[in-house]
Write an enzyme that holds these catalytic residues in place. Structure first.
Site, PDB file in Angstrom:
ATOM      1  CE  LYS A 163      -0.320  -0.155   5.005  1.00  0.00           C
ATOM      2  NZ  LYS A 163      -0.977  -0.866   6.106  1.00  0.00           N
ATOM      3  NE  ARG A 196      -2.968  -8.168   7.529  1.00  0.00           N
ATOM      4  CZ  ARG A 196      -3.695  -8.515   8.584  1.00  0.00           C
ATOM      5  NH1 ARG A 196      -4.413  -9.614   8.574  1.00  0.00           N
ATOM      6  NH2 ARG A 196      -3.713  -7.735   9.664  1.00  0.00           N
ATOM      7  CG  ASP A 199      12.143  23.833  -3.610  1.00  0.00           C
ATOM      8  OD1 ASP A 199      11.225  22.997  -3.614  1.00  0.00           O
ATOM      9  OD2 ASP A 199      11.982  25.044  -3.852  1.00  0.00           O
ATOM     10  CE1 TYR A 256      12.998  31.838   3.380  1.00  0.00           C
ATOM     11  CE2 TYR A 256      13.056  29.436   3.260  1.00  0.00           C
ATOM     12  CZ  TYR A 256      12.845  30.664   2.657  1.00  0.00           C
ATOM     13  OH  TYR A 256      12.486  30.703   1.339  1.00  0.00           O
ATOM     14  CG  HIS A 302      -4.392  -4.504  11.533  1.00  0.00           C
ATOM     15  ND1 HIS A 302      -3.263  -5.088  10.996  1.00  0.00           N
ATOM     16  CD2 HIS A 302      -4.107  -3.181  11.653  1.00  0.00           C
ATOM     17  CE1 HIS A 302      -2.337  -4.154  10.796  1.00  0.00           C
ATOM     18  NE2 HIS A 302      -2.820  -2.995  11.190  1.00  0.00           N
ATOM     19  CB  CYS A 307      14.341  25.571   2.237  1.00  0.00           C
ATOM     20  SG  CYS A 307      15.621  26.466   3.114  1.00  0.00           S
ATOM     21  NE  ARG A 317      -7.163   0.582  10.908  1.00  0.00           N
ATOM     22  CZ  ARG A 317      -5.924   0.379  10.424  1.00  0.00           C
ATOM     23  NH1 ARG A 317      -5.077   1.397  10.342  1.00  0.00           N
ATOM     24  NH2 ARG A 317      -5.543  -0.818  10.044  1.00  0.00           N
TER      25      ARG A 317
HETATM   26  C1  LIG Z   1      -0.221  -1.866   6.667  1.00  0.00           C
HETATM   27  C2  LIG Z   1      -0.844  -3.125   7.059  1.00  0.00           C
HETATM   28  C3  LIG Z   1      -0.060  -4.277   7.265  1.00  0.00           C
HETATM   29  C4  LIG Z   1       1.441  -4.266   7.211  1.00  0.00           C
HETATM   30  O1  LIG Z   1       1.952  -3.608   8.339  1.00  0.00           O
HETATM   31  P1  LIG Z   1       3.519  -3.595   8.672  1.00  0.00           P
HETATM   32  O2  LIG Z   1       3.575  -3.055  10.043  1.00  0.00           O
HETATM   33  O3  LIG Z   1       4.131  -2.663   7.660  1.00  0.00           O
HETATM   34  O4  LIG Z   1       4.021  -4.966   8.538  1.00  0.00           O
HETATM   35  C5  LIG Z   1      -0.721  -5.452   7.560  1.00  0.00           C
HETATM   36  N1  LIG Z   1      -2.070  -5.493   7.667  1.00  0.00           N
HETATM   37  C6  LIG Z   1      -2.854  -4.406   7.479  1.00  0.00           C
HETATM   38  C7  LIG Z   1      -4.333  -4.528   7.614  1.00  0.00           C
HETATM   39  C8  LIG Z   1      -2.262  -3.188   7.190  1.00  0.00           C
HETATM   40  O5  LIG Z   1      -3.031  -2.113   7.025  1.00  0.00           O
END
Ligand SMILES: *Cc1c(COP(=O)(O)O)cnc(C)c1O
Length: 393
Positions: free
Chosen positions: A59, A244, A336, A287, A186, A334, A157
């Protein structure tokens, strides 16, 4: 034409990380008797469980590394599935040539769902309204749609609440055009070894999988998954059928955890000195005049700023590498540019500057940069700007 500031993405390191994680999962699956056998595979207790597959998380443009090339490299390395945040990201992957299954994590209640069908995506259903919308969309196309069901075990969530499934699940499971292919949750606190919610979430998920779904709904999902990088490192009991990882694939260990898995950083961010000047004691740089020379100083200007993702808080505590040495970022970041104190270094215009990565044996890693400014390595990587070209090797 290419700018001086570039992100080098080492796809060899990415694939090597993928394989190192695969090996870790295999070896640990054999030695670690805590992994429960798969309930739907007819396994009996004592059967050594096989290693879980990997859903490679790509992602947010593959954590800033560039999703098309990263996804293809992970597919080639053997990822079971790829995952991204929304339908739009998944379409980018398909257009890049990804043929592997793509799981979409996000809530789809208000999305344009056409892409799910056109691009053969696997959606997540995490709310009753997303279930209704997907069932209607599948029905109007006369198609049966496989999805993963997301259970909220305490992060609050996305997902159907683990303690409210008796109310929310019947309608979903009765949807004629929808078919559960997987069930997942999760963790909210996987990277905090002190927190007890992690174990509670695991127990709630196990209860849903092993008791509630089979007994109440005659449902034994074949694909069960829960572990992000941190959870995967911490506890083999949450590996289930698939893990994951995101951050680990990119060679970064989620702080404050450690691992023996041999990982290589994938991202380097490099630039060049475009100007060097001397300043006298008492003169300011940048700056706001936040930095004042205490001695005769040599200041290098580097063409990368906050528009490229360099956090403004790096001015002061942050460093870059020049000639294999750490040089402080001074004054202010800055839009850039940054200015760097190179007093005492034999550095000059045209010299390489390493913002993230290695130079002559010295390293500036993403974890350290994140710690300096009080953020996470995830944010440091994701913020690397769109104007910076990704170069793959
Ligand atoms: C982003 C995400 C992951 C991966 O998380 P990491 O901490 O980068 O391994 C796994 N499951 C879900 C649902 C996520 O949103």
């Amino acid at each position: 034409m290419i700018r001086s500031t570039v992100a080098q993405v080492d796809l060899g390191a990415l694939q090597s990380n993928f394989l190192a994680i695969t090996e870790f999962l295999k070896t640990a699956s054999i030695v670690d008797g805590t992994r429960p056998p798969h309930p739907s595979a007819g396994a009996t207790l004592g059967t050594p469980p096989c290693a879980p597959g990997i859903i490679a998380v790509v992602k947010a443009n593959a954590y800033g590394h560039g999703a098309p090339r990263v996804a293809l490299a992970l597919q080639e390395a053997g990822a079971t599935m790829l995952a991204c945040a929304d339908i739009e990201e998944a379409i980018v992957l398909r257009n890049a040539g990804v043929t592997e299954e793509i799981l979409v994590f996000g809530a789809l209640g208000v999305s344009d769902l056409a892409g799910v069908f056109e691009y053969h995506l696997t959606p997540t259903i995490s709310t009753p309204s997303a279930g209704r919308a997907l069932n209607a969309a599948a029905g109007s196309r006369k198609k049966r749609l496989r999805y993963h069901l997301k259970i909220d075990t305490g992060m609050n969530r996305l997902g159907l609440r683990y303690d409210n499934l008796a109310r929310t699940l019947p309608e979903l499971l009765d949807s004629p055009y929808l078919e559960v292919a997987g069930v997942y949750t999760h963790f909210a606190t996987a990277n905090d070894p002190e927190d007890v919610l992690f174990a509670e979430q695991r127990e709630r998920f196990e209860y849903v999988l092993n008791q509630l779904l089979p007994a109440g709904f005659n449902l034994r999902p074949k694909l069960r998954h829960a572990a992000n990088s941190a959870a995967m490192l911490r506890d083999a009991r949450v590996w289930f059928d698939l893990v994951r990882p995101g951050l680990l694939l990119y060679g970064v260990i989620p702080p404050p955890l450690h691992t023996t898995i041999q990982l290589r950083p994938v991202m380097s961010l490099k630039s060049r000195v475009v100007s060097v000047k001397g300043v006298r004691p008492g003169e300011i740089v940048g700056y706001g005049g936040h930095w004042k020379a205490a001695r005769p100083s040599r200041i290098a200007t580097v063409p990368a700023g906050y528009a490229d993702g360099l956090d403004m808080r790096l001015a002061g505590p942050g460093h870059v590498l020049v000639r294999g040495r750490r040089a402080p970022i001074i004054g202010s970041v800055c839009m850039d540019m940054i200015m760097v104190d190179i007093t005492g270094l034999q550095a000059d215009t045209g010299d390489e500057v390493v913002i993230i990565g290695e130079q002559d044996g010295e390293r500036m890693d993403v974890r350290e940069i994140a710690a300096v400014i009080g953020t996470s390595p995830y944010e440091v990587l994701c913020r690397i700007g769109t104007r910076i070209e990704r170069i793959y090797d």
